[in-house]
Design an enzyme around this catalytic site. Structure first.
Site, PDB file in Angstrom:
ATOM      1  N   TYR A  55      18.383 -23.727  16.898  1.00  0.00           N
ATOM      2  CA  TYR A  55      18.579 -24.218  18.136  1.00  0.00           C
ATOM      3  C   TYR A  55      19.035 -25.623  18.242  1.00  0.00           C
ATOM      4  CZ  TYR A  55      16.341 -19.736  19.726  1.00  0.00           C
ATOM      5  OH  TYR A  55      16.034 -18.403  19.860  1.00  0.00           O
ATOM      6  N   HIS A 140      13.247 -15.439  11.750  1.00  0.00           N
ATOM      7  CA  HIS A 140      14.344 -15.429  12.715  1.00  0.00           C
ATOM      8  C   HIS A 140      15.639 -14.762  12.230  1.00  0.00           C
ATOM      9  CE1 HIS A 140      16.744 -18.075  15.643  1.00  0.00           C
ATOM     10  NE2 HIS A 140      16.664 -16.817  16.118  1.00  0.00           N
TER      11      HIS A 140
END
Length: 322
Positions: A55, A140
Site C-alpha cells: 500500500y 499477501h
C-alpha cells in the site's frame, strides 16, 4: 487456532480501518489527511487497523505507525502482510500504472516467499511502523505470483514466527477463493482476509466462509463495496467494480438490490457493510478511507439498523444466495 477470535471482536466497533486509502490508492493523500483519517477512526472507536508494504510502497505503514504512536499498544489490533519486498526503483515516475498508488516509484515490489524473505519483510514493516510487533501477519496475494511457493515456503515460515511469539496469528489475504481454500487446507491459517468475494453483490466465497466456520478459521472481509459499486446509494454507469468500470449488468443488479433496501429504510452501502458480518466466521470487516469525512460516513453507515426482513426479501427476489 489462537485466541484471535477474541481479538477480532475488538475490531467490530464498528469496523477496522483498511490502510490502502492512506497509502494513496488511486489518488494522492497528504500526510495531514492520512493522520486525520486515522485520528477520526480512533475517535469513532475503531481499534483494528490493517496495512501492507504494497500500500503506497510502504507509505501506508509509515503513516499508520506515526498516527498510532503514543496510543497504548495493547488497546488496538494491527495487521500487515508479507510476500512483497520493497527494493529501490527508478524514481522518475509514479506507481499508478504498475501498482495503483499515487506515489513516486522510488521503490518497487519484489516477490519473495522464501523464509529469509518473509522474515526480512516483517522486520522492515516493523521498522516502517515503528513498532516491535504486529498481531496478524498475512501472506499477501500469493496467487498473483506463485501460490505453490507461497503455501509451501512463506506460510510455514509465518507459522514458525507465530510459534516463536513474533506474531499472534497468521493467514493469507487474497481475492482468489481457490487460493484461500488451498491456504485453509494447509491447516496453518488462523485467519484469512477475503477481498471482494463475499459481498452483498455476490457470494462466490460462501462455501469458503462456511468451511472457515467449521474449522475455526476467522475471516476478515474486505472490499465490501466491491471497489465502489456498493458504496453509492444509487450506482451509476460511471462506478467501478474490481477497480475497473462496472459492467452494466452488475450496475443493474446493484440498483435492484438498492430498490429492496429502500423499501426497508436502508441504503445500499449500509446493507453492504452489514451483510458479511452476519456470517459466524466473519469476525470483522475492514473499510479503507482517505479522509476523516469518509471515516465518519462509514461509521454512520455501520451504525444503521438493518432488519432481518431485508435479507429474506433479497433472497426471495433472487438477489441474494440462499
Amino acid at each position: 487456532m489462537t485466541d484471535i477470535d477474541i481479538d477480532l471482536d475488538l475490531g467490530r466497533g464498528p469496523f477496522w480501518l483498511g490502510g490502502a486509502g492512506i497509502g494513496g490508492l488511486l489518488h494522492p493523500v497528504t500526510d495531514e489527511d492520512a493522520r486525520a483519517t486515522v485520528d477520526a477512526a480512533w475517535d469513532a472507536g475503531v481499534r483494528g487497523f490493517d496495512t501492507a508494504p504494497h500500500y503506497g510502497l510502504g507509505r501506508s505503514e509509515r503513516r499508520l505507525g506515526a498516527a498510532l504512536a503514543g496510543r497504548p499498544r495493547d488497546s488496538y489490533l494491527l495487521s500487515t502482510k508479507v510476500g512483497r519486498l520493497l527494493v529501490p526503483g527508478r524514481g522518475d515516475g509514479d506507481d499508478l500504472a504498475s501498482g495503483g498508488f499515487a506515489v513516486p516509484d522510488d521503490l518497487v515490489r519484489q516477490w519473495d516467499p522464501s523464509p529469509s524473505g518473509v522474515r526480512r519483510s516483517l522486520e522492515e514493516s516493523l521498522g516502517r511502523l515503528g513498532l516491535d510487533r504486529v498481531d496478524i501477519a498475512y501472506l499477501h496475494d500469493p496467487d498473483v505470483y506463485s501460490l505453490t511457493d507461497g503455501l509451501t515456503q512463506a506460510l510455514p515460515t509465518l507459522a514458525e514466527l507465530r510459534d516463536e511469539g513474533v506474531v499472534r496469528a497468521v493467514g493469507v489475504g487474497s481475492n482468489s477463493v481457490s487460493a484461500l481454500e488451498a491456504a485453509v487446507d494447509t491447516g496453518l491459517c488462523d485467519v484469512v482476509m477475503l477481498a471482494g468475494r463475499y459481498t452483498l453483490l455476490e457470494q462466490p466465497a460462501a462455501s469458503l466462509v462456511a468451511r472457515c466456520a467449521e474449522q475455526g478459521v476467522a475471516v476478515v472481509a474486505v472490499g465490501v463495496y466491491n471497489s465502489g459499486l456498493l458504496g453509492q446509494e444509487r450506482p451509476s454507469s460511471g462506478t467501478t467494480y474490481d477497480y475497473a468500470p462496472a459492467p452494466s449488468d452488475l450496475v443493474a443488479r446493484a440498483n435492484a438490490i438498492a430498490d429492496v433496501c429502500e423499501r426497508h429504510g436502508v441504503t445500499l452501502p449500509e446493507a453492504a457493510i452489514a451483510f458479511p458480518l452476519r456470517a459466524p466466521a466473519v469476525g470483522a470487516i475492514a473499510l479503507g478511507a482517505q479522509s476523516a469525512e469518509q471515516v465518519r460516513s462509514n461509521v454512520a453507515r455501520a451504525a444503521a439498523d438493518v432488519p432481518e426482513a431485508l435479507w429474506e426479501d433479497l433472497r426471495a427476489a433472487g438477489l441474494l444466495d440462499a
